[in-house]
Design an enzyme around this catalytic site. Structure first.
Site, mmCIF file in Angstrom:
data_model
loop_
_atom_site.group_PDB
_atom_site.id
_atom_site.type_symbol
_atom_site.label_atom_id
_atom_site.label_comp_id
_atom_site.label_asym_id
_atom_site.label_seq_id
_atom_site.Cartn_x
_atom_site.Cartn_y
_atom_site.Cartn_z
ATOM 1 C CE LYS A 1 6.065 -0.918 9.838
ATOM 2 N NZ LYS A 1 5.282 0.087 9.038
ATOM 3 C CD GLU B 1 9.335 -6.203 6.747
ATOM 4 O OE1 GLU B 1 9.039 -5.135 6.283
ATOM 5 O OE2 GLU B 1 8.986 -6.426 7.963
ATOM 6 C CD GLU C 1 -1.377 -4.259 11.430
ATOM 7 O OE1 GLU C 1 -1.918 -3.880 10.608
ATOM 8 O OE2 GLU C 1 -0.214 -4.680 11.583
ATOM 9 C CE LYS D 1 -3.409 2.565 2.588
ATOM 10 N NZ LYS D 1 -4.165 2.596 3.751
ATOM 11 N N GLY E 1 -4.649 -1.641 5.370
ATOM 12 C CA GLY E 1 -3.785 -2.749 4.680
ATOM 13 C C GLY E 1 -4.593 -4.208 5.045
ATOM 14 N NE ARG E 2 -5.853 -3.580 11.268
ATOM 15 C CZ ARG E 2 -5.305 -2.414 11.490
ATOM 16 N NH1 ARG E 2 -3.998 -2.361 10.860
ATOM 17 N NH2 ARG E 2 -5.877 -1.568 12.128
ATOM 18 C CG HIS F 1 -3.456 -35.668 16.779
ATOM 19 N ND1 HIS F 1 -3.459 -37.011 17.480
ATOM 20 C CD2 HIS F 1 -4.569 -35.339 16.066
ATOM 21 C CE1 HIS F 1 -4.653 -37.340 16.881
ATOM 22 N NE2 HIS F 1 -5.313 -36.437 16.140
HETATM 23 O O1 F6P Z 1 2.622 -4.155 9.874
HETATM 24 C C1 F6P Z 1 2.249 -2.681 9.667
HETATM 25 C C2 F6P Z 1 1.684 -2.568 8.375
HETATM 26 O O2 F6P Z 1 1.725 -1.165 8.145
HETATM 27 C C3 F6P Z 1 0.307 -3.356 7.980
HETATM 28 O O3 F6P Z 1 -0.712 -2.654 8.703
HETATM 29 C C4 F6P Z 1 0.344 -3.525 6.551
HETATM 30 O O4 F6P Z 1 -0.398 -4.312 6.146
HETATM 31 C C5 F6P Z 1 1.924 -3.949 6.361
HETATM 32 O O5 F6P Z 1 2.593 -3.131 7.168
HETATM 33 C C6 F6P Z 1 2.281 -3.784 4.820
HETATM 34 O O6 F6P Z 1 2.102 -2.451 4.505
HETATM 35 P P1 F6P Z 1 2.334 -2.160 2.892
HETATM 36 O O7 F6P Z 1 1.063 -2.725 2.425
HETATM 37 O O8 F6P Z 1 2.288 -0.684 3.077
HETATM 38 O O9 F6P Z 1 3.637 -2.564 2.446
#
Ligand code: F6P
Length: 546
Positions: A514, A208, A345, A202, A259-260, A376
């Site tokens: 972060k 990452e 979250e 987003k 995002g979620r 199990h």
């Molecule tokens: O973990 C924090 C967060 O901002 C989430 O809310 C979000 O889904 C995720 O990182 C990924 O963010 P982006 O889609 O901006 O890479």
């Protein structure tokens, strides 16, 4: 918008008194014995989801008080504010309109923009799905959090039926972790000329995702890939940053999609590639059906409301600090992980909308594994452990094993499905029923333990019972049903968040780690531990030793 926080409602004290008077002593076995219609009274059919709430520690008085609490906290007004596009995410100054993404054309806020983005994304997905024309055999989706968990969970769920919704000719891979082992495990066997990378972020600033995207691009060029424009696309609300990365095709979306809550947006591109436009629309339609249920049904027959109220009852009165998700369907194996982000979250917060510390617990820990595997592993604790953990069973009536399953194999797998369902029912029954020491005493004890004495052994073999659970049933795991199920959880999280007075739509709690990581990264190279706490410095030195 200020609404009463749950503890500011006069009903809060009444609930406490009711809990102490009788609520905490409710015994499910007695409740069923006293009321032959308990199942009928405490179960309901919502769109695509049948819910049995009867094995929960709740009675009519509790429900009446909880419903009053919902009214006092303005749940209905807060719900309308969300659906109509008010700025309900106050700390980020944003509307929260994932429901608009699944509204039929012409309905809901921003309908024209939503439909245009959807049509463009679906047309692209259909083009990729035409493997002969696109030449694409593998799709590598790179994203994390909400830009990974939703798409990965939905694709996994609908792929479980093999070719019913997905075409097996193309393979989808999800890479999320900054740990290079994740990407490195996916790349072998890929042909750069037949691979499409979807970079989903987003913000397009997530460490990452950008690291994995850079590495994927390096691999692509190293392997002789040339046409980055054709083999890399992005899904992002930061189209500019994606362009700076060198991606010319970006499917954009809006800041009012959290995002979620974004799998319904262009972040759902891998889902659309996997299941096609028609099925993607069915996923949206299922979610929309649940939106309507949530928006229109009276609170007492409104499934997300009832589940959200139960969450508050369990967390704040019974003091249960976790909830187990047990999907009895292998396709839903990533559902617990998806729900962890959705719920923890969203509602894992310690202050209310005004920034005041909450004087009560908020999000429980959400965890789980598919049945029967969990039986199990950790079910021992659910049955006999010292903590009471409400369990959510999710099962599907009709299996779909795919068209390659025929003849005797089909019969055997159908029989296995009946075993699966019997296990699911048995677990919630066992949790509720328990087994007294007296009952255990009457059973034949294992000879190997006879030295312990009958009573001691019976104590080991008894179960307290009266452990609550909810069972959610779907007819089939279709895109429509899955859409409704996910929307049910989204709204339930909204309801508990509204009662707790939380902003369920920000996530400041992820920021500190972060920022510290950004500062530590160069120190890990240089070895500069000046000013660091002893533990961090010590760990860094250990990692850097030669
Ligand atoms: O973990 C924090 C967060 O901002 C989430 O809310 C979000 O889904 C995720 O990182 C990924 O963010 P982006 O889609 O901006 O890479």
């Amino acid at each position: 918008m200020a609404h009463a926080r749950c503890d500011q409602s006069p009903v809060w004290a009444e609930l406490r008194a009711h809990f102490e008077r009788s609520g905490q002593a409710l015994d499910l076995r007695e409740a069923f014995a006293a009321d032959v219609a308990r199942f009928e009274s405490w179960s309901l059919q919502a769109p695509e989801v049948f819910a049995d709430l009867s094995k929960n520690l709740i009675d009519g008085t509790t429900l009446a008080l909880l419903l009053q609490l919902a009214r006092d906290c303005g749940v209905e007004a807060q719900r309308e504010a969300m659906f109509s596009g008010a700025i309900v995410n106050s700390t980020e100054g944003r509307a929260v309109l994932h429901t608009a993404l699944r509204a039929p054309a012409g309905e809901g806020p921003f309908s024209d923009e939503v439909q245009e983005a959807l049509d463009r994304m679906l047309a692209f997905a259909e083009g990729v799905r035409d493997a002969a024309a696109s030449g694409i055999r593998d799709i590598v989706h790179i994203g994390i959090g909400g830009s990974d968990l939703g798409p990965a969970m939905v694709v996994g769920a609908l792929q479980s039926a093999s070719d019913t919704y997905c075409q097996p000719a193309q393979r989808l891979h999800f890479v999320s972790n900054v740990d290079g082992h994740d990407l490195a495990s996916v790349l072998p066997g890929l042909d750069p000329h037949k691979t499409l990378f979807v970079i989903a972020s987003k913000t397009f600033t997530t460490q990452e995702t950008l690291a994995n995207a850079l590495a994927a691009r390096a691999w692509f060029l190293q392997q002789g890939g040339q046409d980055i424009a054709r083999h890399f696309v992005a899904t992002s609300s930061n189209v500019q940053a994606a362009a700076q990365f060198g991606i010319s095709t970006t499917f954009g979306f809006w800041d009012w999609v959290g995002g979620r809550y974004s799998l319904w947006s262009v972040i759902g591109l891998p889902i659309a590639i996997a299941i096609g436009a028609r099925n993607f629309r069915a996923l949206l339609a299922g979610a929309h059906a649940m939106d309507q249920h949530f928006r229109e049904q009276p609170l007492a027959r409104n499934l997300p409301v009832l589940l959200g109220l139960l969450d508050v009852w369990y967390r704040n009165f019974h003091g249960f600090s976790s909830r187990c998700i047990a999907p009895y369907h292998q396709g839903l194996k990533r559902l617990p992980a998806y729900l962890q982000q959705l719920e923890m979250e969203s509602n894992g917060k310690g202050v209310d909308g005004e920034g005041q510390a909450l004087p009560y617990g908020s999000s429980p820990v959400i965890w789980g594994e598919p049945g029967t595997n969990g039986q199990h592993a950790f079910f021992q604790m659910l049955h006999q452990g010292t903590d009471v953990i409400p369990v959510e069973f999710i099962a599907v009536r009709q299996p779909e094993h795919g068209s390659h399953v025929t003849g005797e194999l089909a019969d055997l797998l159908h029989q296995q499905h009946r075993m699966l369902l019997a296990n699911c029912l048995a677990q919630s029954q066992a949790l509720m029923q328990g087994k007294t020491v007296e009952q255990a005493l009457q059973e034949k004890a294992p000879a190997a333990a006879s030295h312990l004495g009958a009573l001691t052994l019976a104590r080991h073999r008894s179960f307290p019972g009266n452990r609550p659970s909810t069972t959610l049933l779907l007819e089939r795991l279709t895109p429509r049903a899955l859409g409704a199920l996910i929307a049910l959880y989204e709204h339930r999280v909204f309801v508990s968040g509204a009662l707790w007075g939380i902003n369920s739509f920000d996530q400041w709690g992820v920021e500190l780690g972060k920022a510290l990581c950004k500062a530590l990264l160069p120190r890990l190279d240089s070895g500069d531990t000046a000013g660091l706490d002893g533990s961090t410095a010590g760990l860094m030195n250990w990692l850097r030793r030669s």
